[in-house]
Design a protein around this motif. Structure first.
Motif, mmCIF file in Angstrom:
data_model
loop_
_atom_site.group_PDB
_atom_site.id
_atom_site.type_symbol
_atom_site.label_atom_id
_atom_site.label_comp_id
_atom_site.label_asym_id
_atom_site.label_seq_id
_atom_site.Cartn_x
_atom_site.Cartn_y
_atom_site.Cartn_z
ATOM 1 N N PRO A 1 95.707 16.071 -21.848
ATOM 2 C CA PRO A 1 94.458 15.720 -21.173
ATOM 3 C C PRO A 1 94.434 14.233 -20.898
ATOM 4 N N ARG A 2 94.029 13.843 -19.687
ATOM 5 C CA ARG A 2 94.014 12.424 -19.338
ATOM 6 C C ARG A 2 92.594 11.904 -19.139
ATOM 7 N N ARG A 3 91.879 12.572 -18.218
ATOM 8 C CA ARG A 3 90.522 12.099 -17.953
ATOM 9 C C ARG A 3 89.572 12.670 -18.999
ATOM 10 N N ALA A 4 88.418 12.033 -19.147
ATOM 11 C CA ALA A 4 87.417 12.502 -20.099
ATOM 12 C C ALA A 4 87.001 13.932 -19.768
ATOM 13 N N LEU A 5 86.979 14.239 -18.465
ATOM 14 C CA LEU A 5 86.538 15.570 -18.031
ATOM 15 C C LEU A 5 87.486 16.659 -18.529
ATOM 16 N N ASP A 6 88.757 16.301 -18.740
ATOM 17 C CA ASP A 6 89.728 17.280 -19.210
ATOM 18 C C ASP A 6 89.362 17.829 -20.587
ATOM 19 N N TYR A 7 88.582 17.018 -21.327
ATOM 20 C CA TYR A 7 88.205 17.444 -22.677
ATOM 21 C C TYR A 7 86.978 18.347 -22.672
ATOM 22 N N ALA A 8 86.358 18.488 -21.509
ATOM 23 C CA ALA A 8 85.078 19.214 -21.437
ATOM 24 C C ALA A 8 85.094 20.586 -22.129
ATOM 25 N N PRO A 9 86.137 21.417 -21.914
ATOM 26 C CA PRO A 9 86.093 22.744 -22.549
ATOM 27 C C PRO A 9 86.087 22.685 -24.063
ATOM 28 N N ALA B 1 102.020 29.171 -8.988
ATOM 29 C CA ALA B 1 101.992 29.599 -7.587
ATOM 30 C C ALA B 1 100.631 29.287 -6.976
ATOM 31 N N ALA B 2 99.562 29.661 -7.707
ATOM 32 C CA ALA B 2 98.216 29.424 -7.184
ATOM 33 C C ALA B 2 97.974 27.945 -6.955
ATOM 34 N N SER B 3 98.439 27.134 -7.923
ATOM 35 C CA SER B 3 98.157 25.712 -7.808
ATOM 36 C C SER B 3 98.986 25.084 -6.690
ATOM 37 N N THR B 4 100.211 25.594 -6.441
ATOM 38 C CA THR B 4 101.010 25.108 -5.314
ATOM 39 C C THR B 4 100.304 25.374 -3.997
ATOM 40 N N ALA C 1 95.011 25.931 -5.052
ATOM 41 C CA ALA C 1 93.850 26.329 -5.839
ATOM 42 C C ALA C 1 93.560 25.300 -6.911
ATOM 43 N N ASP C 2 92.278 24.961 -7.101
ATOM 44 C CA ASP C 2 91.957 24.027 -8.174
ATOM 45 C C ASP C 2 91.745 24.791 -9.477
ATOM 46 N N ASP C 3 91.533 24.041 -10.552
ATOM 47 C CA ASP C 3 91.394 24.625 -11.880
ATOM 48 C C ASP C 3 90.352 25.747 -11.935
ATOM 49 N N ARG C 4 89.207 25.472 -11.292
ATOM 50 C CA ARG C 4 88.110 26.431 -11.352
ATOM 51 C C ARG C 4 88.490 27.743 -10.650
ATOM 52 N N THR C 5 89.146 27.621 -9.506
ATOM 53 C CA THR C 5 89.562 28.820 -8.774
ATOM 54 C C THR C 5 90.589 29.610 -9.573
ATOM 55 N N LEU D 1 90.942 29.644 -12.802
ATOM 56 C CA LEU D 1 90.253 30.270 -13.931
ATOM 57 C C LEU D 1 89.554 31.552 -13.488
ATOM 58 N N ARG D 2 88.895 31.474 -12.319
ATOM 59 C CA ARG D 2 88.079 32.602 -11.862
ATOM 60 C C ARG D 2 88.929 33.750 -11.312
ATOM 61 N N THR D 3 90.000 33.411 -10.572
ATOM 62 C CA THR D 3 90.723 34.469 -9.856
ATOM 63 C C THR D 3 91.978 34.957 -10.589
ATOM 64 N N ILE D 4 92.514 34.166 -11.506
ATOM 65 C CA ILE D 4 93.739 34.587 -12.190
ATOM 66 C C ILE D 4 93.527 34.762 -13.686
ATOM 67 N N VAL D 5 93.036 33.698 -14.336
ATOM 68 C CA VAL D 5 92.930 33.741 -15.796
ATOM 69 C C VAL D 5 91.928 34.787 -16.255
ATOM 70 N N LEU D 6 90.710 34.733 -15.715
ATOM 71 C CA LEU D 6 89.665 35.643 -16.198
ATOM 72 C C LEU D 6 90.026 37.124 -16.046
ATOM 73 N N PRO D 7 90.518 37.552 -14.868
ATOM 74 C CA PRO D 7 90.873 38.977 -14.763
ATOM 75 C C PRO D 7 91.965 39.398 -15.749
ATOM 76 N N LEU D 8 92.941 38.506 -15.992
ATOM 77 C CA LEU D 8 94.033 38.867 -16.901
ATOM 78 C C LEU D 8 93.584 38.851 -18.360
ATOM 79 N N ILE D 9 92.622 37.995 -18.674
ATOM 80 C CA ILE D 9 92.228 37.803 -20.072
ATOM 81 C C ILE D 9 91.110 38.775 -20.471
ATOM 82 N N ARG D 10 90.490 39.425 -19.470
ATOM 83 C CA ARG D 10 89.300 40.235 -19.751
ATOM 84 C C ARG D 10 89.487 41.254 -20.883
#
Lengths: 284, 266
Positions: A6-14, B162-165, B168-172, B174-183
């Motif tokens: 984690p680098r930015r402060a926001l990375d620690y949010a979870p 692949a998604a990030s390439t 997709a950002d972290d939130r996307t 989490l919502r479209t890949i991680v959550l369905p697989l982890i459910r």
């Protein structure tokens, strides 16, 4: 995916919510408990801040020594019985058909999750005079008239084995399920009868697992707080029962806390030992 | 041949030992009369009806189900971000919180119970009904933590890459890949915590024993005043609920894998 630190402060949010919850509601209560163990007890049942060893000095009495010795001996006996039954059972379970395994695992989990209250009530019924197995023995003509088989030491032991056996099996299960089946095949091919192969191949291969499981079950059995009360007499009370009794009914929080601290130290030492034993096996 | 016989004998003996007390309890729970006798005299299901009809038992049932639902939700709410962070980031020191989350489950339960008793007394919240929700939520955080760690470990990181390439950002992700697989792991973590909270006695008793009666507390209190068949009926209800929930997990998930065997579908 590269794992990035984690680098930015926001990375620690979870991490914020879990860290706050675990610190405030686990670390702090634990710290308060340790503090209270040094507090001065007032006769009215309250306690005042102080730094005295009065509660710890009570450990030196013969009564406390007796309870401690009994608790450790009982937990060791429970762990021994559970491992002796659980080891061959889990071995067979891990080799059974998958559907059979699943049914057993559901049953074991259901019993493991049962409240100690329910287990204590069930066994006191099974061992009672009016509804217990002694009626069955009378019916079979093995006994003259039904008798109560509780409260006594045997009842406490049986109840605790009942509670700890599913735990033992579930602790042993991963190691058994991952045990290389070719080990047994090789020994069978070389002509060893099943029992001999089991005793000379499987048991030595899992020696450290057995030891680690024994310690885990020992710790589990130390935690039993209701069964000695429901199925035994006061001389069968363990450290866990005594802590509850001092905290709730004798209103002696400093003494209860001191015993709890002591129990934590014993537990941590045992868990550390089991991790050490477990690690050796991975290295070997 | 003798090996099969040995297995059968062992399975039968263990099954009889594990089932015996439950069979007797099931028997006395359908007794026609109020006294404790087995084999049952007459047949009646009214003791099961009493769990819902009798005001005291019904309120204990409601209390237990409410506490278990909220506590399991809290345990998942604590465990999910923690295990997600540990999976996503390289931060060895954060493992401290994983150890803290496992500790209450490894230590004898009376320790956690006493810790919460002194804590709630010190902050002046002793006896408040919500305190038991937090106590159980923390006490059982281990279970979703374990199932979620297993779940995250089973996610193929190439999918995330692949998604990030593709932008997709972290939130996307989490919502479209991680959550369905982890459910499935999320649900089983919740279910484990729910069942155990429903059955838990000592932590609940030390937190709210004198103000709120959960089912285990109610059974224990009733035991002291003597026997009623409703206790047996509630006990059977407990076994049935646990078996149902774990059965569902086994039906829709991979129970042997959740319990530590390598995935062994065959």
């Amino acid at each position: 995916m590269r794992l990035e630190p984690p680098r930015r402060a926001l990375d620690y949010a979870p991490l914020v919510f879990p860290a706050v919850m675990l610190t405030v509601f686990f670390v702090v209560p634990f710290g308060i408990m340790v503090m209270v163990s040094f507090f001065q007890r007032q006769p009215a049942g309250f306690y005042t801040p102080a730094f005295v060893f009065a509660s710890y000095e009570r450990f030196l009495t013969a009564f406390f020594g007796g309870v401690l010795g009994f608790s450790l001996g009982l937990a060791a006996l429970v762990a021994l019985i559970c491992v002796v039954i659980g080891f061959p059972f889990t071995y067979e379970l891990a080799r059974a058909r998958r559907s059979v395994q699943v049914v057993w695992l559901v049953a074991l989990l259901s019993i493991l999750s049962l409240s100690e209250v329910v287990i204590g009530f069930a066994w006191s019924t099974l061992l009672s005079r009016t509804a217990g197995i002694s009626n069955l023995l009378v019916w079979l003509g093995l006994m003259e008239k039904p008798t109560a088989l509780t409260p006594n030491f045997g009842a406490v032991l049986t109840g605790m084995v009942y509670q700890a056996l599913p735990y033992t099996v579930l602790v042993l299960y991963p190691a058994m399920a991952r045990l290389d089946p070719t080990l047994m095949e090789a020994s069978r091919t070389l002509g060893a009868p099943p029992l001999k192969a089991f005793l000379t191949v499987v048991v030595p291969a899992l020696r450290n697992t057995i030891l680690a499981t024994f310690i885990m079950v020992f710790v589990f059995a130390l935690g039993s707080y209701l069964l000695p009360q429901l199925l035994g007499r006061p001389q069968h009370w363990t450290l866990s029962v005594l802590i509850t009794d001092q905290a709730i009914y004798q209103s002696n929080m400093p003494f209860a806390a001191a015993m709890a601290v002591f129990l934590v130290l014993v537990t941590l030492a045992l868990v550390g030992l089991s991790l050490l034993v477990g690690r050796k096996e991975i290295a070997a | 041949m003798s090996a099969t016989l040995f297995r059968r004998c062992l399975f039968t003996l263990v099954a009889v030992f594990l089932a015996a007390p439950l069979i007797v309890i099931a028997g006395v729970s359908v007794n026609g009369q109020r006294t404790l006798v087995f084999p049952p005299v007459g047949f009646s299901t009214r003791w099961y009806g009493d769990i819902f009809a009798d005001a005291a038992w019904r309120s204990a049932l409601t209390a237990s189900v409410t506490v278990a639902t909220l506590a399991a939700a809290l345990a998942v709410a604590v465990a999910f971000p923690l295990s997600w962070f540990l999976w996503r980031r390289h931060a060895p020191w954060a493992r401290v919180f994983q150890i803290l989350g496992t500790a209450p489950f490894v230590l004898p339960p009376v320790i956690t119970a006493l810790g919460f008793l002194t804590f709630w007394t010190s902050v002046g919240a002793y006896g408040q009904p919500w305190t038991v929700v937090i106590a159980h939520g923390i006490f059982f955080v281990t279970l979703p933590l374990v199932t979620l760690s297993l779940g995250f470990a089973s996610i193929d990181r190439a999918l995330v890459e692949a998604a990030s390439t593709m932008g997709a950002d972290d939130r996307t992700i989490l919502r479209t890949i991680v959550l369905p697989l982890i459910r499935p792991y999320l649900i089983s973590g919740f279910a484990f915590a729910f069942v155990l909270s429903l059955n838990e006695y000592i932590v609940a008793y030390m937190a709210v024993g004198f103000t709120l009666e959960t089912l285990p507390i109610k059974i224990f209190n009733s035991l002291r005043y003597g026997y009623t068949p409703t206790m047996a009926a509630v006990s059977i209800l407990f076994v049935a609920v646990a078996a149902l929930i774990f059965g569902l997990i086994a039906r829709f998930g991979d129970l042997p894998k959740l319990l530590g065997a390598w995935s062994s579908r065959n």
